[in-house]
Scaffold this active site. Structure first.
Site, PDB file in Angstrom:
ATOM      1  N   SER A 100       0.877  -1.250  -0.471  1.00 17.52           N
ATOM      2  CA  SER A 100      -0.168  -0.037  -0.137  1.00 17.52           C
ATOM      3  C   SER A 100       1.357   1.306   0.235  1.00 17.52           C
ATOM      4  O   SER A 100       1.713   1.329  -0.900  1.00 17.52           O
ATOM      5  CB  SER A 100      -1.029  -0.132   0.857  1.00 17.52           C
ATOM      6  OG  SER A 100      -1.983   0.714   1.038  1.00 17.52           O
ATOM      7  N   ASP A 224      -9.675  -4.676  -5.402  1.00 17.73           N
ATOM      8  CA  ASP A 224      -9.491  -4.006  -4.351  1.00 17.73           C
ATOM      9  C   ASP A 224      -9.216  -3.065  -4.248  1.00 17.73           C
ATOM     10  O   ASP A 224      -9.505  -2.164  -5.304  1.00 17.73           O
ATOM     11  CB  ASP A 224      -7.567  -3.875  -4.207  1.00 17.73           C
ATOM     12  CG  ASP A 224      -6.947  -3.327  -3.247  1.00 17.73           C
ATOM     13  OD1 ASP A 224      -7.049  -2.083  -2.704  1.00 17.73           O
ATOM     14  OD2 ASP A 224      -5.639  -3.395  -3.315  1.00 17.73           O
ATOM     15  N   HIS A 252      -7.095  -6.192  -0.741  1.00 20.70           N
ATOM     16  CA  HIS A 252      -5.773  -5.677  -0.625  1.00 20.70           C
ATOM     17  C   HIS A 252      -4.505  -6.028   0.206  1.00 20.70           C
ATOM     18  O   HIS A 252      -4.006  -5.738   0.012  1.00 20.70           O
ATOM     19  CB  HIS A 252      -6.179  -4.111   0.308  1.00 20.70           C
ATOM     20  CG  HIS A 252      -5.405  -3.283   0.131  1.00 20.70           C
ATOM     21  ND1 HIS A 252      -5.167  -2.631  -0.822  1.00 20.70           N
ATOM     22  CD2 HIS A 252      -4.816  -2.802   1.616  1.00 20.70           C
ATOM     23  CE1 HIS A 252      -4.032  -1.633  -0.160  1.00 20.70           C
ATOM     24  NE2 HIS A 252      -3.955  -1.622   0.861  1.00 20.70           N
TER      25      HIS A 252
END
Length: 274
Positions: A100, A224, A252
């Protein structure tokens, strides 16, 4: 396993955990927004069976200092990673693995310091840049819905803000409840001012991606809702020596949603470097 720290160029103390064989290839884990070095859970233990795993608390997160500044400065983020590498005596061969927001930090480092100390990079549910109208940096619907609630100092509003992520970080299934609670707890433990500051920056790292001379692996879930798969595809399309593994139906937190697959794909990529 050892907890250590390093001092960044601007004086910020960065805390990190080292596990695995000292002679193993260095694998630097850079967590996402409002996370900490514990977010990796058992996936870090898996990787530490084969590699020298260095899990970092990003500035303002976990036990690292919150300097109240530098969150909008790519060179500050780069300096944090450089400080850890230097403290560990790593001058070459490291692999940067960013989840991320950690992918942005990894790219900040590469943009500032180049790849002399880095053998490869892995982007997991990640993107390389950030900011309005920056290509490959669009927020997903869950992130858009969570803001601005997740920035609020009022606990109730912050909790409701984080709740919109649902199972995004773990994948569906009650068996991931312990992992979900750990991630939820680390998010709330990150100061609201830090949560907010990370989004008030713009960095288009397209040029850095196009100039990379190292192998790149992109892992991304097709569903995601936090970082759209298109952002991962943008990395793969621009880095010269990149390949992408799209996980059909995954969200995710790939290292939690399918821990064995995460370990298999990351380790196969790293082992191929040799």
């Amino acid at each position: 396993m050892a907890i250590r720290d390093a001092v960044s160029a601007d004086g910020t103390r960065i805390v990190y955990r080292v596990s695995g064989p000292e002679t193993g290839r260095p694998l630097v884990l850079l967590h996402g927004w409002a996370g900490n070095l514990r977010c990796w859970g058992g996936a870090a233990d898996d990787l530490a069976q084969r590699y020298r795993v260095i899990a970092v608390d990003l500035r303002g997160h976990g036990y690292s200092d919150d300097p109240g500044a530098g969150y909008d400065d790519p060179k500050a983020w780069a300096g944090d990673v450089a400080a850890v590498l230097s403290a560990e005596g790593i001058e070459s061969g490291a692999v940067l693995l960013g989840w991320s927001y950690g992918g942005i930090v990894a790219t900040d480092y590469l943009a500032t310091h180049g790849s002399a100390a880095v053998a490869a990079a892995v982007y997991c549910g990640s993107q390389a840049g950030i900011g309005p109208k920056v290509p490959g940096a669009a927020p997903g619907p869950a992130m858009e819905k969570a803001i601005p609630g997740v920035f609020d100092e009022a606990a109730g509003r912050a909790v409701r803000g984080f709740s919109v992520f649902g199972n995004a970080n773990t994948g569906p299934g009650a068996d991931k409840g312990v992992d979900a609670q750990r991630l939820f707890g680390t998010s709330l433990a990150t100061p609201p001012s830090v949560r907010k500051a990370l989004f008030y920056r713009t960095a288009d790292n397209t040029g850095t991606l196009r100039g990379l001379d190292i192998p790149v692996l992109v892992l991304h879930g097709t569903e995601d809702p936090v970082v759209p798969a298109a952002n991962g595809q943008y990395i793969a399309d621009n880095a010269p020596n990149a390949r992408i593994s799209l996980w059909e139906g995954a969200q995710h937190g790939l290292f939690i949603e399918d821990r064995p697959r995460f370990f298999a794909e990351v380790s196969a990529f790293i082992d191929a470097l040799d």
